[in-house]
Design a protein around this motif. Structure first.
Motif, PDB file in Angstrom:
ATOM      1  N   GLY A 159      -4.831   2.918  20.746  1.00 39.10           N
ATOM      2  CA  GLY A 159      -6.182   3.324  20.395  1.00 39.10           C
ATOM      3  C   GLY A 159      -6.264   4.101  19.094  1.00 39.10           C
ATOM      4  N   ILE A 160      -5.266   4.966  18.826  1.00 37.57           N
ATOM      5  CA  ILE A 160      -5.351   5.825  17.644  1.00 37.57           C
ATOM      6  C   ILE A 160      -4.633   5.204  16.448  1.00 37.57           C
ATOM      7  CG2 ILE A 160      -4.726   8.070  16.680  1.00 37.57           C
ATOM      8  CD1 ILE A 160      -5.171   9.280  19.434  1.00 37.57           C
ATOM      9  N   ILE A 161      -3.354   4.892  16.602  1.00 32.48           N
ATOM     10  CA  ILE A 161      -2.585   4.403  15.450  1.00 32.48           C
ATOM     11  C   ILE A 161      -3.090   3.037  14.985  1.00 32.48           C
ATOM     12  CG2 ILE A 161      -0.303   3.834  14.565  1.00 32.48           C
ATOM     13  CD1 ILE A 161       0.883   5.734  16.629  1.00 32.48           C
ATOM     14  N   VAL A 162      -3.261   2.108  15.935  1.00 29.17           N
ATOM     15  CA  VAL A 162      -3.758   0.777  15.564  1.00 29.17           C
ATOM     16  C   VAL A 162      -5.173   0.879  15.014  1.00 29.17           C
ATOM     17  CG1 VAL A 162      -4.365  -1.512  16.449  1.00 29.17           C
ATOM     18  CG2 VAL A 162      -2.239  -0.420  17.178  1.00 29.17           C
ATOM     19  N   GLY A 163      -5.991   1.764  15.592  1.00 24.31           N
ATOM     20  CA  GLY A 163      -7.349   1.942  15.104  1.00 24.31           C
ATOM     21  C   GLY A 163      -7.390   2.461  13.680  1.00 24.31           C
ATOM     22  N   ILE A 164      -6.576   3.477  13.390  1.00 30.79           N
ATOM     23  CA  ILE A 164      -6.517   4.013  12.022  1.00 30.79           C
ATOM     24  C   ILE A 164      -6.048   2.934  11.045  1.00 30.79           C
ATOM     25  CG2 ILE A 164      -5.294   5.644  10.521  1.00 30.79           C
ATOM     26  CD1 ILE A 164      -5.315   7.611  12.874  1.00 30.79           C
ATOM     27  N   ALA A 165      -5.051   2.158  11.465  1.00 29.12           N
ATOM     28  CA  ALA A 165      -4.549   1.077  10.607  1.00 29.12           C
ATOM     29  C   ALA A 165      -5.624   0.032  10.352  1.00 29.12           C
ATOM     30  CB  ALA A 165      -3.325   0.434  11.251  1.00 29.12           C
ATOM     31  N   GLY A 166      -6.372  -0.340  11.394  1.00 27.65           N
ATOM     32  CA  GLY A 166      -7.391  -1.370  11.252  1.00 27.65           C
ATOM     33  C   GLY A 166      -8.457  -1.011  10.240  1.00 27.65           C
ATOM     34  N   GLY A 167      -8.741   0.283  10.091  1.00 30.56           N
ATOM     35  CA  GLY A 167      -9.751   0.706   9.134  1.00 30.56           C
ATOM     36  C   GLY A 167      -9.360   0.494   7.688  1.00 30.56           C
ATOM     37  N   ALA A 168      -8.076   0.243   7.435  1.00 34.24           N
ATOM     38  CA  ALA A 168      -7.596   0.095   6.059  1.00 34.24           C
ATOM     39  C   ALA A 168      -7.841  -1.294   5.488  1.00 34.24           C
ATOM     40  CB  ALA A 168      -6.095   0.402   6.002  1.00 34.24           C
ATOM     41  N   PHE A 169      -8.285  -2.246   6.307  1.00 32.03           N
ATOM     42  CA  PHE A 169      -8.400  -3.621   5.838  1.00 32.03           C
ATOM     43  C   PHE A 169      -9.834  -4.035   5.522  1.00 32.03           C
ATOM     44  CE2 PHE A 169      -4.667  -3.737   8.835  1.00 32.03           C
ATOM     45  CZ  PHE A 169      -3.719  -3.706   7.834  1.00 32.03           C
ATOM     46  N   PHE A 170     -10.722  -3.905   6.483  1.00 34.81           N
ATOM     47  CA  PHE A 170     -12.047  -4.512   6.334  1.00 34.81           C
ATOM     48  C   PHE A 170     -12.851  -3.881   5.196  1.00 34.81           C
ATOM     49  CE2 PHE A 170     -16.544  -5.120   7.740  1.00 34.81           C
ATOM     50  CZ  PHE A 170     -16.578  -6.487   7.565  1.00 34.81           C
ATOM     51  N   ALA A 171     -13.182  -2.601   5.310  1.00 36.27           N
ATOM     52  CA  ALA A 171     -14.043  -1.986   4.293  1.00 36.27           C
ATOM     53  C   ALA A 171     -13.411  -1.981   2.898  1.00 36.27           C
ATOM     54  CB  ALA A 171     -14.429  -0.564   4.719  1.00 36.27           C
TER      55      ALA A 171
END
Length: 403
Positions: free
Chosen positions: A104-116
């Protein structure tokens, strides 16, 4: 013939959104095997996805601001490394809490680095065909259900859920880290000229000033409601289809068809937005999304799921890139990462409601009916707010790429 490098950025963005979104949304196919193996509740497992969206949203805002200052390459590289770390840690979790924190935390933080950051980068490369370029860059999200989810399903059958998740972590490193080396800034930073910025009133706006503008408030609220409406139906579709008596593999194939339709929707709505305008296309897409969500109350057969997944995927997939185009049109490229990152944070908070709400509804009612009724109501709210978008500024188009 020389290829305009902006299309390379589009391809890298598509790859990154595919792997990032695929790794996150593959939890939908992990959910049932994990629950059977560990005894963890559906609500407990799906709450990891809720954390994912919350942390992805906050991180997306921070990553977007960082990309304005340092460029998209270091942001994407950091996200690629973190994504693999989070998935690997989640695959070894010995308790539900450990899984929720790592996934929930690490994967979530990582995911934010791609789309926006990547979508913001794409908008700086294009003036002509911007809607299409943004749609193609975000097409990885639509491709993910056709690639990562079936791959994860096969891995789970061969290796078990833990080793399958670890394998996806390794694949993410192998694919994404080299791809970050291809990311470049647009010529002359890709920023609007002074005349163009003056035309839309964004010449001297700071990010904090932009956040108080009615354009941003309507943009963020529409994005929030849109994602709050479709996140539950997307995440719980596989489980719902299996409850209706459809096999696990067939249920995943519905998910894949939905993803393919989302890819087509991005192309279709992107082309239409370039030709007839972003706002009318967005409103129409949101309305179709609402109707498709309500239709889930009436389907139970495989062929019905396939037909509905085409309509639903086309609608929600097609509208998603249009928010980035609106942000660029309203505020220009200089603060695009910060503005779109903040809008993405709002959308991620909306996305966070669906998985945990659907899990709670199923655990308490053994049925998903109230999930679809609630999602339909929220989807209609998104349509209503989208109608309040202020008119787009008239602006002269300057082309970075050859006509």
């Amino acid at each position: 013939m020389r290829i305009f490098y902006g299309w390379i950025i589009v391809a890298v963005g598509a790859l990154m959104t595919c792997v990032g979104a695929g790794a996150m949304f593959s939890l939908a196919v992990f959910q049932r095997p994990m629950s059977i193996d560990t005894g963890w509740s559906h609500a407990g497992i799906s709450s990891a996805m809720t954390l994912d969206f919350l942390f992805m949203g906050v991180a997306g805002f921070a990553w977007g601001a960082a990309s304005d200052r340092f460029g998209a390459r270091p942001v994407a590289l950091a996200g690629s490394i973190l994504l693999g770390v989070g998935l690997a840690a989640a695959s070894r979790a010995s308790s539900l809490l450990a899984f929720q924190l790592s996934y929930g935390i690490i994967v979530g933080i990582a995911g934010g680095a791609f789309f926006a950051p990547m979508i913001a980068s794409v908008t700086t490369w294009f003036e002509k065909n911007r809607s299409l370029a943004v749609s193609l860059a975000s097409a990885g999200i639509g491709v993910a259900p056709m690639t990562v989810s079936p791959f994860a399903t096969w891995l789970i059958g061969e290796l078990g859920w833990r080793d399958a998740m670890l394998a996806i972590a390794i694949a993410a490193w192998v694919l994404l880290i080299p791809a970050t080396l291809l990311i470049r800034s647009a010529p002359v930073s890709g920023y609007d000229t002074a005349s163009t910025l003056a035309a839309n009133g964004a010449a001297s706006l700071s990010a904090s000033q932009a956040f108080r503008k009615p354009q941003f408030i309507v943009l963020a609220l529409t994005f929030f409601l849109c994602c709050a409406a479709h996140s539950g139906p997307i995440f719980h579709m596989v489980s719902y289809a299996m409850i209706c008596g459809i096999s696990a593999l067939a249920a995943v194939s519905i998910y894949s068809v939905e993803g393919l339709a989302g890819l087509g929707g991005r192309l279709l709505l992107g082309i239409l937005a370039d030709r007839i305008g972003v706002k009318p296309v967005l409103v129409a897409g949101l309305f179709v999304q609402a109707l498709a969500i309500s239709a889930y109350l009436y389907v139970s057969k495989l062929e019905e799921f396939y037909l509905l997944s085409i309509a639903f995927g086309t609608a929600y997939g097609g509208v998603m890139p249009l928010y980035a185009v609106l942000a660029r049109e309203y505020f220009g490229a200089r603060i695009m990462g910060s503005v779109f990152g903040a809008a993405t944070m709002a959308s991620s908070i909306g996305m966070a409601f669906g998985p945990v709400a659907g899990g709670w509804i199923f655990d308490n009612f053994n049925d998903y009916r109230w999930l679809y009724i609630g999602s339909f109501s929220v989807a209609l709210g998104a349509v209503a707010v989208a109608l309040a978008f202020p008119p787009l500024p008239s602006r002269s188009r300057e082309r970075l790429q050859p006509s």
